[in-house]
Design a protein around this motif. Structure first.
Motif, PDB file in Angstrom:
ATOM      1  N   ILE A   1       1.047  -1.198  -0.043  1.00 13.47           N
ATOM      2  CA  ILE A   1       0.120   0.027  -0.130  1.00 13.47           C
ATOM      3  C   ILE A   1       0.963   1.261  -0.059  1.00 13.47           C
ATOM      4  O   ILE A   1       1.653   1.368   0.804  1.00 13.47           O
ATOM      5  N   TYR A   2       0.799   2.036  -0.674  1.00 13.48           N
ATOM      6  CA  TYR A   2       1.715   3.238  -1.119  1.00 13.48           C
ATOM      7  C   TYR A   2       0.857   4.400  -0.604  1.00 13.48           C
ATOM      8  O   TYR A   2      -0.392   4.638  -0.743  1.00 13.48           O
ATOM      9  N   HIS A   3       1.611   5.312   0.335  1.00 11.34           N
ATOM     10  CA  HIS A   3       1.041   6.635   0.933  1.00 11.34           C
ATOM     11  C   HIS A   3       1.924   7.603   0.382  1.00 11.34           C
ATOM     12  O   HIS A   3       3.040   7.612   0.831  1.00 11.34           O
ATOM     13  N   PHE A   4       1.277   8.684  -0.287  1.00 11.62           N
ATOM     14  CA  PHE A   4       2.000   9.759  -0.954  1.00 11.62           C
ATOM     15  C   PHE A   4       1.638  10.926  -0.198  1.00 11.62           C
ATOM     16  O   PHE A   4       0.452  11.042   0.278  1.00 11.62           O
ATOM     17  N   ASP A   5       2.610  11.945   0.215  1.00 13.34           N
ATOM     18  CA  ASP A   5       2.407  13.191   0.471  1.00 13.34           C
ATOM     19  C   ASP A   5       3.202  14.357  -0.452  1.00 13.34           C
ATOM     20  O   ASP A   5       4.297  14.277  -0.206  1.00 13.34           O
ATOM     21  N   PHE A   6       2.455  15.042  -1.143  1.00 14.84           N
ATOM     22  CA  PHE A   6       3.078  15.875  -2.048  1.00 14.84           C
ATOM     23  C   PHE A   6       3.057  17.181  -1.630  1.00 14.84           C
ATOM     24  O   PHE A   6       3.330  18.015  -2.639  1.00 14.84           O
ATOM     25  N   TYR A   7       3.137  17.611  -0.449  1.00 17.89           N
ATOM     26  CA  TYR A   7       2.976  18.758   0.060  1.00 17.89           C
ATOM     27  C   TYR A   7       4.424  19.574  -0.287  1.00 17.89           C
ATOM     28  O   TYR A   7       4.154  20.883  -0.415  1.00 17.89           O
ATOM     29  N   ARG A   8       5.431  18.892   0.112  1.00 14.91           N
ATOM     30  CA  ARG A   8       6.625  19.743  -0.058  1.00 14.91           C
ATOM     31  C   ARG A   8       7.173  19.556  -1.551  1.00 14.91           C
ATOM     32  O   ARG A   8       8.516  19.966  -1.964  1.00 14.91           O
ATOM     33  N   ILE A   9       6.493  19.149  -2.750  1.00 18.79           N
ATOM     34  CA  ILE A   9       6.773  19.223  -3.969  1.00 18.79           C
ATOM     35  C   ILE A   9       6.909  20.636  -4.454  1.00 18.79           C
ATOM     36  O   ILE A   9       6.015  21.224  -4.244  1.00 18.79           O
ATOM     37  N   HIS A  10       8.186  20.977  -4.922  1.00 18.60           N
ATOM     38  CA  HIS A  10       8.291  22.139  -5.486  1.00 18.60           C
ATOM     39  C   HIS A  10       8.204  22.337  -6.999  1.00 18.60           C
ATOM     40  O   HIS A  10       8.010  23.300  -7.783  1.00 18.60           O
ATOM     41  N   LYS A  11       8.762  21.122  -7.859  1.00 14.77           N
ATOM     42  CA  LYS A  11       8.565  20.953  -8.994  1.00 14.77           C
ATOM     43  C   LYS A  11       8.241  19.521  -9.524  1.00 14.77           C
ATOM     44  O   LYS A  11       8.689  18.662  -8.656  1.00 14.77           O
ATOM     45  N   LEU A  12       7.455  19.456 -10.428  1.00 17.94           N
ATOM     46  CA  LEU A  12       6.789  18.036 -11.100  1.00 17.94           C
ATOM     47  C   LEU A  12       8.172  17.315 -11.428  1.00 17.94           C
ATOM     48  O   LEU A  12       7.911  15.842 -11.147  1.00 17.94           O
ATOM     49  N   GLU A  13       9.083  17.960 -11.694  1.00 16.20           N
ATOM     50  CA  GLU A  13      10.254  17.003 -12.122  1.00 16.20           C
ATOM     51  C   GLU A  13      10.740  16.095 -10.756  1.00 16.20           C
ATOM     52  O   GLU A  13      11.183  14.975 -10.861  1.00 16.20           O
ATOM     53  N   GLU A  14      10.387  16.524  -9.636  1.00 12.44           N
ATOM     54  CA  GLU A  14      10.871  15.803  -8.305  1.00 12.44           C
ATOM     55  C   GLU A  14       9.936  14.386  -8.397  1.00 12.44           C
ATOM     56  O   GLU A  14      10.510  13.569  -7.966  1.00 12.44           O
ATOM     57  N   VAL A  15       8.809  14.664  -8.708  1.00  9.77           N
ATOM     58  CA  VAL A  15       8.069  13.289  -8.972  1.00  9.77           C
ATOM     59  C   VAL A  15       8.507  12.226  -9.970  1.00  9.77           C
ATOM     60  O   VAL A  15       8.489  11.089  -9.912  1.00  9.77           O
ATOM     61  N   PHE A  16       8.931  12.849 -11.150  1.00 11.66           N
ATOM     62  CA  PHE A  16       9.482  12.062 -12.032  1.00 11.66           C
ATOM     63  C   PHE A  16      10.920  11.347 -11.672  1.00 11.66           C
ATOM     64  O   PHE A  16      11.164  10.205 -12.096  1.00 11.66           O
ATOM     65  N   ASP A  17      11.609  11.910 -10.675  1.00 13.84           N
ATOM     66  CA  ASP A  17      12.914  11.442 -10.450  1.00 13.84           C
ATOM     67  C   ASP A  17      12.548  10.175  -9.603  1.00 13.84           C
ATOM     68  O   ASP A  17      13.327   9.180  -9.608  1.00 13.84           O
ATOM     69  N   PHE A  18      11.510  10.224  -8.729  1.00 10.31           N
ATOM     70  CA  PHE A  18      11.563   8.882  -8.041  1.00 10.31           C
ATOM     71  C   PHE A  18      10.653   7.860  -8.735  1.00 10.31           C
ATOM     72  O   PHE A  18      10.368   6.482  -8.215  1.00 10.31           O
ATOM     73  N   GLY A  19      10.130   8.189  -9.991  1.00  7.83           N
ATOM     74  CA  GLY A  19       9.496   6.742 -10.791  1.00  7.83           C
ATOM     75  C   GLY A  19       8.033   6.693 -10.247  1.00  7.83           C
ATOM     76  O   GLY A  19       7.486   5.630  -9.968  1.00  7.83           O
ATOM     77  N   TYR A  20       7.275   7.875 -10.209  1.00  8.08           N
ATOM     78  CA  TYR A  20       6.028   7.576  -9.805  1.00  8.08           C
ATOM     79  C   TYR A  20       4.987   6.789 -10.484  1.00  8.08           C
ATOM     80  O   TYR A  20       4.129   6.265 -10.033  1.00  8.08           O
ATOM     81  N   GLU A  21       5.486   6.541 -11.682  1.00  9.30           N
ATOM     82  CA  GLU A  21       4.592   5.389 -12.849  1.00  9.30           C
ATOM     83  C   GLU A  21       4.748   4.054 -11.974  1.00  9.30           C
ATOM     84  O   GLU A  21       3.804   3.318 -11.990  1.00  9.30           O
ATOM     85  N   ASP A  22       5.613   3.863 -11.710  1.00  6.69           N
ATOM     86  CA  ASP A  22       5.936   2.311 -10.960  1.00  6.69           C
ATOM     87  C   ASP A  22       4.987   2.103  -9.688  1.00  6.69           C
ATOM     88  O   ASP A  22       4.371   1.185  -9.508  1.00  6.69           O
ATOM     89  N   TYR A  23       4.542   3.269  -9.196  1.00  6.31           N
ATOM     90  CA  TYR A  23       3.755   3.162  -7.954  1.00  6.31           C
ATOM     91  C   TYR A  23       2.065   3.502  -8.306  1.00  6.31           C
ATOM     92  O   TYR A  23       1.350   2.410  -8.254  1.00  6.31           O
ATOM     93  N   LEU A  24       2.015   4.586  -9.097  1.00  6.89           N
ATOM     94  CA  LEU A  24       0.693   4.811  -9.446  1.00  6.89           C
ATOM     95  C   LEU A  24      -0.186   3.916 -10.356  1.00  6.89           C
ATOM     96  O   LEU A  24      -1.390   3.931 -10.377  1.00  6.89           O
ATOM     97  N   TYR A  25       0.678   3.296 -11.277  1.00  9.66           N
ATOM     98  CA  TYR A  25       0.218   2.354 -12.268  1.00  9.66           C
ATOM     99  C   TYR A  25       0.386   0.981 -11.847  1.00  9.66           C
ATOM    100  O   TYR A  25       0.384   0.210 -12.767  1.00  9.66           O
ATOM    101  N   SER A  26       0.888   0.609 -10.505  1.00  4.49           N
ATOM    102  CA  SER A  26       1.187  -0.604 -10.189  1.00  4.49           C
ATOM    103  C   SER A  26       0.115  -1.588 -10.023  1.00  4.49           C
ATOM    104  O   SER A  26      -0.019  -2.703  -9.903  1.00  4.49           O
ATOM    105  N   GLY A  27      -1.263  -1.059  -9.963  1.00  5.65           N
ATOM    106  CA  GLY A  27      -2.221  -1.964  -9.614  1.00  5.65           C
ATOM    107  C   GLY A  27      -2.378  -2.126  -8.044  1.00  5.65           C
ATOM    108  O   GLY A  27      -3.290  -2.677  -7.607  1.00  5.65           O
ATOM    109  N   HIS A  28      -1.755  -1.477  -7.438  1.00  5.26           N
ATOM    110  CA  HIS A  28      -1.604  -1.596  -5.988  1.00  5.26           C
ATOM    111  C   HIS A  28      -2.448  -0.327  -5.284  1.00  5.26           C
ATOM    112  O   HIS A  28      -2.268   0.563  -5.763  1.00  5.26           O
ATOM    113  N   THR A  29      -2.953  -0.325  -3.908  1.00  3.70           N
ATOM    114  CA  THR A  29      -3.474   0.718  -3.423  1.00  3.70           C
ATOM    115  C   THR A  29      -2.496   1.718  -3.172  1.00  3.70           C
ATOM    116  O   THR A  29      -1.530   1.700  -2.629  1.00  3.70           O
ATOM    117  N   CYS A  30      -3.104   3.028  -3.708  1.00  3.20           N
ATOM    118  CA  CYS A  30      -2.200   4.449  -3.401  1.00  3.20           C
ATOM    119  C   CYS A  30      -3.123   5.278  -2.878  1.00  3.20           C
ATOM    120  O   CYS A  30      -4.405   5.672  -3.446  1.00  3.20           O
TER     121      CYS A  30
END
Length: 138
Positions: free
Chosen positions: A74-103
């Motif tokens: 189960i993945y739990h995200f908090d994007f409060y401290r994201i300043h640029k969308l590139e930060e999300v790209f850097d950790f490979g968000y697709e692997d989590y959000l498109y995994s089929g697991h609960t997010c």
């Protein structure tokens, strides 16, 4: 979907009701102001899903991973401290959000353009009486 949490005693039943309505959907974006109860509700839902680890807002880590009762992540995200969308790209968000697991996502408004199309968007707001209302906005 609309769930009211009148007080802490009704939190776990509300979490069970939410789980009953999750169906086969896996990505849930929680919108609400600071102190609205996003993390508290996600903790309750995780508890009902069998998570035994400590569930805390991943404000600085951006993502926490827990194991549910069935061993599935189960993945739990908090994007409060994201300043640029590139930060999300850097950790490979697709692997989590498109995994089929609960997010579960807090502060999704900062990354809306990368959320999957089938993301369930939920609002959490406090009423004048102090209860919380969780409702689907998508």
């Amino acid at each position: 979907m609309q769930i009211e949490i009148k007080n802490l005693e009704t939190l776990q039943p509300a979490a069970r009701e939410f789980i009953d309505q999750m169906s086969d959907r896996t990505v849930f974006a929680f919108y609400g102001g600071m102190g609205a109860g996003k993390t508290t509700f996600i903790k309750a839902v995780c508890k009902e899903l069998g998570v035994t680890e400590t569930v805390a807002s991943p404000t600085f880590a951006i993502i926490n991973e827990y194991k549910g009762e069935n061993g599935e992540p189960i993945y739990h995200f908090d994007f409060y401290r994201i300043h640029k969308l590139e930060e999300v790209f850097d950790f490979g968000y697709e692997d989590y959000l498109y995994s089929g697991h609960t997010c579960f996502i807090e502060w999704p408004e900062l990354v809306e353009q990368i959320l999957p199309e089938n993301t369930v968007k939920l609002s959490i707001r406090e009423t004048d009486s102090g209860s919380r209302i969780i409702e689907c906005i998508s």
